[in-house]
Design a protein around this motif. Sequence first.
Motif, PDB file in Angstrom:
ATOM      1  N   TYR A  41       0.826  -1.212   0.000  1.00 37.12           N
ATOM      2  CA  TYR A  41       0.000   0.000   0.000  1.00 37.12           C
ATOM      3  C   TYR A  41       0.861   1.263   0.000  1.00 37.12           C
ATOM      4  N   GLU A  95      -6.283  -9.629 -11.299  1.00 35.71           N
ATOM      5  CA  GLU A  95      -6.959  -8.425 -11.783  1.00 35.71           C
ATOM      6  C   GLU A  95      -6.151  -7.186 -11.449  1.00 35.71           C
ATOM      7  N   THR A  96      -6.147  -6.244 -12.375  1.00 33.07           N
ATOM      8  CA  THR A  96      -5.593  -4.911 -12.139  1.00 33.07           C
ATOM      9  C   THR A  96      -6.652  -3.878 -12.491  1.00 33.07           C
ATOM     10  N   ARG A  97      -6.815  -2.894 -11.600  1.00 34.99           N
ATOM     11  CA  ARG A  97      -7.644  -1.719 -11.874  1.00 34.99           C
ATOM     12  C   ARG A  97      -6.760  -0.483 -11.812  1.00 34.99           C
ATOM     13  N   GLU A 109      -4.693  -0.788  -8.391  1.00 37.70           N
ATOM     14  CA  GLU A 109      -5.133  -1.804  -7.437  1.00 37.70           C
ATOM     15  C   GLU A 109      -5.009  -3.168  -8.090  1.00 37.70           C
ATOM     16  N   SER A 136      -5.314  -7.634  -7.431  1.00 36.96           N
ATOM     17  CA  SER A 136      -5.742  -8.747  -6.585  1.00 36.96           C
ATOM     18  C   SER A 136      -5.464 -10.058  -7.306  1.00 36.96           C
ATOM     19  N   GLY A 145      -5.074 -11.703  -1.544  1.00 36.81           N
ATOM     20  CA  GLY A 145      -5.317 -10.364  -1.056  1.00 36.81           C
ATOM     21  C   GLY A 145      -5.344  -9.312  -2.142  1.00 36.81           C
ATOM     22  N   HIS A 146      -5.037  -8.078  -1.749  1.00 35.78           N
ATOM     23  CA  HIS A 146      -5.269  -6.897  -2.582  1.00 35.78           C
ATOM     24  C   HIS A 146      -4.172  -5.883  -2.302  1.00 35.78           C
ATOM     25  N   GLN A 147      -3.670  -5.262  -3.362  1.00 32.78           N
ATOM     26  CA  GLN A 147      -2.719  -4.166  -3.247  1.00 32.78           C
ATOM     27  C   GLN A 147      -3.368  -2.869  -3.718  1.00 32.78           C
ATOM     28  N   ARG A 148      -2.866  -1.746  -3.200  1.00 35.27           N
ATOM     29  CA  ARG A 148      -3.301  -0.432  -3.694  1.00 35.27           C
ATOM     30  C   ARG A 148      -2.107   0.500  -3.635  1.00 35.27           C
TER      31      ARG A 148
END
Length: 281
Positions: free
Chosen positions: A109, A200-202, A264, A266, A271-274
């Motif tokens: 993060y 996934e990437t946003r 972002e 996942s 989990g998830h990164q931002r």
Amino acid sequence: MKLVRFGPKGGEKPGILDRDGQVRDLSGVVADIAPATLAPAELDRLRDIDPASLPVAPEGARLGSCLAGIGKILCIGLNYRMHARETQSAVPAEPMLFMKAVSALNGPYDDVPIPRTSTQTDWEVELGVVIGRPAKYVSEGQALAHVAGYCIIDDVSERDFQKNRSGQFTKGKSCDGFAPIGPWLVTADEIADPQGLALETRVNGKVRQDGRTSDMIFGVAHLISYLSQFMTLHTGDVIATGTPDGVGAGMMPPQFLKAGDVVEMSVTGLGHQRSLFVADD
């Protein structure tokens, strides 16, 4: 288990997620989430601990990279069929290997600095494979037994540095902060099939990458076996296994990151990164 490192940069403590997703402090049990902690006997010892018996980490504590003491980051290029197609590249006959400097490591993060002369900073969501015991000349059938766990890694790339500044890929891959890793190191027993994960990437809320590890040209077991023919993979080494299609360089026209953009990422179960991208000082 989901292992983490929390606290200020340079002062991270080891942690573990409990059933409710709270970070629990492991510093009374192990010194850090580091190669020594990844030995099979050490992981078994941690599994015997009830996370609820451990102190809760401070609310809102920063998460650092999920592993300390990484010896090398081995990266695989063009390892997804659709990514090879979008870049109009031939499918490689063997894995394409390059290295990423460990000085690029970053928290999941944390801000990512865009280098001063960058014009083509790009995103790449990847499955990271963390080696748990040394691998040398291992067979494909034995390879996954050498995995301690998995994590998300963003193989941030500066395409102009990578492709147009002479030499190999390293200078476009190793800028400070160009390897956000984590938030968790998820032990291998929680990932039944590394070829069955969604990535996934946003970018600024828009989906840019939506891939599956089943699209890999060379699967995780093959990569471990292949790399171990050339060098010993040591405990704590990380393999970044390639990115699916949807990178900025593959768009028409290409689109690259600028200060203020938010990326972002996942991966199933990891989990998830931002990351906020900022101008470097």
